[in-house]
Design a protein around this motif. Structure first.
Motif: not given
Length: 262
Positions: A188-199
């Motif tokens: 899941p993108y959120e697991h790979l990039v913890p700041y994913y929701s910033y976008r």
């Protein structure tokens, strides 16, 4: 590195974001480290530790966002009117190539995490369409029609998203909208990039700084997937109408004239 006051959209201390009304507070840890700087193809971004610095709403940013929305409405209306003959021909060609609707509809995640329905020209055989979008297309994907390959290569399949722009779901420029549960490098993108929701600070776009710099297509490689989000962060922190125009011009050259779409 200390805070660069030339960028008025940023807060030096993340803890101040608790009183920020620009966007909902993001689930980041409270970080008091001084800002560091990164570069994404010439666009600087600012970070507190491992996370992007939060935003604050300034009068300049509010004005730019208002002008951006007005620009989106005017350009999408003019583009839809100008492209109407092409849109009708593509619709007919798809219907003749494979039974079923010419438009493909799919839920995507927009600004603030809101779910909306995105419009695209259907490029896959009807019985092989994947409506959840988690299974990404790959090279020589057998699900794609011959006509669909041309539409994807020229990015013509994306043109119906001008309707999303007009409706306010999207903008001409912004982070590309992902499906809910988007995968990157098998995670899941959120697991790979913890700041994913910033976008999700801004409306998703037809194109963005990441796409203008070659970050498009499958997200199977972790380095590419992380780089795409880092470019989204840089765009959000440096957003301006002039930057939007620059991205649009780069995209027109890369995707439509050179045919590098996918």
């Amino acid at each position: 590195m200390s805070f660069d006051s030339s960028n008025p959209h940023l807060l030096q201390d993340y803890s101040a974001s608790a009183n920020n009304n620009d966007v909902p507070a993001l689930p980041y840890p409270q970080i008091s480290a001084r800002l560091s700087e990164r570069s994404a193809n010439g666009l600087r971004s600012f970070w507190t530790g491992k996370y992007p610095a939060d935003l604050t709403m300034t009068s300049r940013r509010q004005l730019e966002l208002t002008l951006k929305r007005a620009f989106d409405i005017v350009v999408s209306l003019l583009a839809l009117a100008f492209l109407l003959p092409l849109l009708m021909m593509v619709t007919l060609a798809i219907r003749l190539s494979d039974p079923g609707p010419a438009l493909f509809r799919q839920p995507r995640v927009g600004q603030g995490g809101r779910i909306f329905t995105i419009f695209k020209f259907r490029s896959m055989y009807m019985e092989r369409c994947n409506t959840d979008g988690v299974d990404q297309t790959v090279a020589e994907d057998e699900r794609i029609m011959p006509l669909g390959r041309f539409l994807r290569r020229t990015s013509i399949d994306e043109l119906p998203q001008l309707l999303n722009v007009l409706r306010g779901d999207m903008s001409l420029v912004g982070p590309r909208p992902h499906v809910e549960g988007q995968l990157a490098a098998g995670l899941p993108y959120e697991h790979l990039v913890p700041y994913y929701s910033y976008r999700r600070h801004m409306r998703p776009g037809l194109t963005g700084w990441a796409q203008a710099n070659g970050y498009r297509g499958p997200t199977s490689q972790s380095e590419q997937a992380i780089g795409r989000i880092d470019h989204d962060v840089a765009y959000i922190q440096n957003f301006s109408l002039l930057l939007d125009l620059r991205i649009i011009l780069i995209t027109m050259h890369r995707e439509f004239l050179r045919g590098t779409g996918s």
